[in-house]
Write a protein that holds these residues in place. Sequence first.
Motif, short mmCIF file in Angstrom:
data_model
loop_
_atom_site.label_atom_id
_atom_site.label_comp_id
_atom_site.label_asym_id
_atom_site.label_seq_id
_atom_site.Cartn_x
_atom_site.Cartn_y
_atom_site.Cartn_z
N ALA A 77 0.83 -1.21 0.00
CA ALA A 77 0.00 0.00 0.00
C ALA A 77 0.86 1.27 0.00
O ALA A 77 0.32 2.37 -0.01
N GLY A 78 2.19 1.09 0.03
CA GLY A 78 3.08 2.24 -0.09
C GLY A 78 3.89 2.60 1.13
O GLY A 78 4.66 3.56 1.09
N MET A 79 3.74 1.86 2.23
CA MET A 79 4.55 2.19 3.41
C MET A 79 6.03 1.90 3.14
O MET A 79 6.37 0.85 2.60
N PRO A 80 6.93 2.81 3.51
CA PRO A 80 8.36 2.55 3.32
C PRO A 80 8.85 1.42 4.23
O PRO A 80 8.54 1.40 5.42
N VAL A 81 9.62 0.51 3.65
CA VAL A 81 10.19 -0.62 4.40
C VAL A 81 11.65 -0.76 3.99
O VAL A 81 11.97 -0.77 2.79
N LEU A 82 12.52 -0.88 4.98
CA LEU A 82 13.95 -1.10 4.74
C LEU A 82 14.36 -2.43 5.34
O LEU A 82 14.10 -2.69 6.51
N GLY A 83 15.03 -3.26 4.54
CA GLY A 83 15.59 -4.51 5.03
C GLY A 83 17.09 -4.46 4.98
O GLY A 83 17.67 -4.22 3.92
N ILE A 84 17.74 -4.67 6.12
CA ILE A 84 19.19 -4.61 6.22
C ILE A 84 19.74 -6.01 6.47
O ILE A 84 19.36 -6.66 7.44
N CYS A 85 20.62 -6.48 5.60
CA CYS A 85 21.28 -7.78 5.74
C CYS A 85 20.24 -8.90 5.87
O CYS A 85 19.57 -9.23 4.89
N ASN A 86 20.05 -9.45 7.07
CA ASN A 86 19.02 -10.48 7.24
C ASN A 86 17.64 -9.95 6.86
O ASN A 86 16.81 -10.68 6.31
N GLY A 87 17.41 -8.66 7.10
CA GLY A 87 16.14 -8.06 6.69
C GLY A 87 15.97 -8.04 5.19
O GLY A 87 14.85 -8.19 4.68
N PHE A 88 17.05 -7.86 4.44
CA PHE A 88 17.03 -7.95 2.99
C PHE A 88 16.66 -9.37 2.56
O PHE A 88 15.84 -9.58 1.67
N ARG A 187 9.69 2.43 -2.62
CA ARG A 187 9.32 2.53 -1.20
C ARG A 187 9.93 1.41 -0.36
O ARG A 187 10.09 1.57 0.85
N VAL A 188 10.23 0.29 -0.99
CA VAL A 188 10.85 -0.85 -0.30
C VAL A 188 12.28 -0.99 -0.81
O VAL A 188 12.51 -1.06 -2.03
N VAL A 189 13.23 -1.02 0.11
CA VAL A 189 14.64 -1.14 -0.25
C VAL A 189 15.28 -2.21 0.64
O VAL A 189 14.99 -2.28 1.84
N GLY A 190 16.11 -3.03 0.04
CA GLY A 190 16.90 -3.99 0.80
C GLY A 190 18.35 -3.88 0.42
O GLY A 190 18.68 -3.64 -0.75
N LEU A 191 19.24 -4.00 1.41
CA LEU A 191 20.67 -3.98 1.13
C LEU A 191 21.39 -4.85 2.15
O LEU A 191 20.94 -4.99 3.28
N MET A 192 22.50 -5.44 1.71
CA MET A 192 23.27 -6.29 2.62
C MET A 192 24.17 -5.52 3.56
O MET A 192 24.33 -5.89 4.73
N PRO A 193 24.82 -4.44 3.14
CA PRO A 193 25.65 -3.67 4.09
C PRO A 193 24.80 -3.05 5.21
O PRO A 193 23.57 -2.98 5.11
N HIS A 194 25.48 -2.57 6.24
CA HIS A 194 24.81 -2.13 7.47
C HIS A 194 24.94 -0.63 7.68
O HIS A 194 25.85 -0.16 8.40
#
Length: 223
Positions: A77-88, A187-194
Amino acid sequence: MRIGVITFPGSLDDVDAARAVRLAGAEPVALWHADHDLKDVDAIVLPGGFSYGDYLRAGAIAARAPLMQEVMDRARAGMPVLGICNGFQVLCEAGLLPGALTRNSHLHFRNRDQALRIERADTAWTASYAPGERIVVPVKNGEGRYVAADADLDRLEGEGRVAVRYVEGNPNGSMRDIAGVSSENGRVVGLMPHPEHAVEDLTGPSTDGLGFFTSVLKAVVSA
């Protein structure tokens, strides 16, 4: 502004992510994986760690946690979500981002400061940077190799959805040096670095990571 930070069994960097949120000027809100309540947050961070012990595949069980259904609905629905490392890894396993994260090509855990290039500076999580800006943040993973079919990689490149790329060395063998990707709407971004480990001069190699957290404040206000 309220930014939720989810804790799964095995999360390691939820406290660091909450601190980064606070330093950026927002209120961190603790969210528990087994709940169904997002507590009226404006954005969500999935932190690093080893959720559920990385059994099956890294992030595979966490992607099916009760709270993730709420996250998926709100993200679509458009909420921003960030996944970092395990979150990605969790975001890829949940289908919110394309591709997958596999064992590092050299089969070793990598923990080092890593140079990155911001490839897309118009996402909800990268708007504080300039296109092509070089930053340095830590990387620490054993299953951080980003993989996807060639056709999918071509599509991501063509659509400008590679958000962050490794430069000055690739720590895990990720295809096309991809360190992070975004959803179609950014709006959704994932990355492995911290980036949460690079928000203070005292404890990080730089403060370069803080921009991920200040970016989302602008994105929420302008939405």
